[in-house]
Design a protein around this motif. Structure first.
Motif, PDB file in Angstrom:
ATOM      1  N   ASP A 107       5.739  -1.247   6.168  1.00 23.01           N
ATOM      2  CA  ASP A 107       4.344  -1.553   5.883  1.00 23.01           C
ATOM      3  C   ASP A 107       4.257  -1.935   4.409  1.00 23.01           C
ATOM      4  OD1 ASP A 107       1.443  -1.536   6.423  1.00 23.01           O
ATOM      5  OD2 ASP A 107       1.446   0.116   4.993  1.00 23.01           O
ATOM      6  N   GLY A 108       3.871  -3.189   4.161  1.00 20.99           N
ATOM      7  CA  GLY A 108       3.928  -3.726   2.801  1.00 20.99           C
ATOM      8  C   GLY A 108       5.146  -4.615   2.641  1.00 20.99           C
ATOM      9  N   THR A 109       5.377  -5.465   3.640  1.00 15.26           N
ATOM     10  CA  THR A 109       6.576  -6.320   3.595  1.00 15.26           C
ATOM     11  C   THR A 109       6.552  -7.267   2.399  1.00 15.26           C
ATOM     12  OG1 THR A 109       6.834  -6.207   6.000  1.00 15.26           O
ATOM     13  CG2 THR A 109       7.944  -8.005   4.874  1.00 15.26           C
ATOM     14  N   ARG A 110       5.371  -7.757   2.038  1.00 13.04           N
ATOM     15  CA  ARG A 110       5.315  -8.650   0.865  1.00 13.04           C
ATOM     16  C   ARG A 110       5.779  -7.932  -0.390  1.00 13.04           C
ATOM     17  NH1 ARG A 110      -0.498 -10.518   0.281  1.00 13.04           N
ATOM     18  NH2 ARG A 110      -0.912  -8.619   1.474  1.00 13.04           N
ATOM     19  N   GLN A 111       5.360  -6.683  -0.545  1.00 14.13           N
ATOM     20  CA  GLN A 111       5.802  -5.910  -1.704  1.00 14.13           C
ATOM     21  C   GLN A 111       7.316  -5.658  -1.632  1.00 14.13           C
ATOM     22  OE1 GLN A 111       3.113  -5.401   0.116  1.00 14.13           O
ATOM     23  NE2 GLN A 111       1.367  -4.797  -1.147  1.00 14.13           N
ATOM     24  N   PHE A 112       7.796  -5.377  -0.440  1.00  8.74           N
ATOM     25  CA  PHE A 112       9.228  -5.149  -0.243  1.00  8.74           C
ATOM     26  C   PHE A 112      10.025  -6.398  -0.629  1.00  8.74           C
ATOM     27  CE2 PHE A 112      12.966  -5.303   2.604  1.00  8.74           C
ATOM     28  CZ  PHE A 112      13.602  -4.131   2.216  1.00  8.74           C
TER      29      PHE A 112
END
Length: 282
Positions: A107-112
């Motif tokens: 959850d938060g793939t863009r941040q990952f």
């Protein structure tokens, strides 16, 4: 077939809650963290748009959790974000009678993908729209938040209590990004731009819910219904003493059909204030 799902879920959690926790930790250790800040170009794909990303970490962590969780609770099914992307019909299992694991592997793939720390793994166990337990794991910080219906919410073993916002300051509200809303939802969210409220774009939904449950943030205002983003966090907020409401004044239903945007808040008064602002502006 399980005859009494409620009793079975309660008994299952007594026996196997720690096994679920271990599965979440292992998925992160084996499939997610080795790829953090080491993603090759071919390990990142786009799904429905330029901001909707998926990585090999998402896919492989979900596959691992799907196998372990389904085996832990015979008769259960798994609804995972990436599996639903591959076969949208699999989302319908949330409506069925069997216990369902709701999984967001990253959850938060863009941040990952950016190499930021603001992502987590979300797992929830539900049946007939009722969430019975949840696990929110932030692997960079090795922080695990858990909630069991009727037994409270905890972060690394310490009880979470949302409390109420302190007087004399603006409400801190994490909101859906305006680029990802309908015109009506955008108007509703603009209602938060008023005196006494400090809205900001949200990051990982799971971590935003954790911030509300821990009293670091006051509320959310989200405009989408995907159960993997909300199920774990909503129970976490509830069990920490908070609440959630849709713009129709009803609790959010993970099975869908909600009037959006909706809020999860530290206390009932804050939830009603946010909903009133959203409704007046829509």
């Amino acid at each position: 077939m399980i005859e009494n799902h409620n009793e079975t879920i309660d008994e299952f959690l007594t026996r196997h809650a720690f096994d679920v926790e271990e599965a979440v930790r292992k998925a992160a250790a084996q499939e997610i963290m080795p790829r953090w800040r080491r993603l090759a170009e071919h390990e990142v794909d786009r799904k429905s748009g330029p901001h909707d990303l998926v990585t090999d970490a998402d896919r492989k962590a979900e596959l691992y959790l799907t196998g372990v969780l389904a085996a832990l609770l015979p008769g259960s099914v798994v609804v995972g974000e990436e599996a639903v992307h591959a076969d949208p019909r699999s989302y319908e299992a949330i409506q069925d009678d069997a216990p369902v694991w709701i999984v967001d592997p990253v959850d938060g793939t863009r941040q990952f993908v950016r190499g930021d720390t603001g992502f987590c793994t979300l797992v929830a166990l539900a049946r007939r729209g009722v969430v019975y337990a949840s696990w929110t794991y932030a692997p960079v910080h090795d922080q695990l938040a858990t909630a069991v219906r009727g037994a409270g919410a905890h972060l690394d073993g310490e009880r979470l209590r949302a409390g109420s916002p302190g007087p004399g300051r603006d409400l801190r509200v994490a909101t859906s990004h305006p680029d990802f809303t309908t015109d009506e939802q955008k108007r509703a969210l603009l209602g938060l731009r008023t005196d006494g409220v400090a809205p900001r774009p949200c990051g990982s939904a799971g971590l935003e819910y954790l911030a509300v449950a821990g009293g670091e943030s006051d509320a959310t205002a989200f405009n989408w219904e995907a159960a993997w983003d909300h199920a774990a966090g909503l129970l976490l907020v509830e069990e920490a003493g908070g609440t959630h409401l849709t713009r129709a004044g009803k609790p959010f239903d993970i099975r869908g059909g909600n009037t959006l945007p909706f809020t999860a808040a530290r206390d009932t008064a804050t939830a009603h204030r946010v909903v009133d602002l959203l409704s007046d502006a829509a």
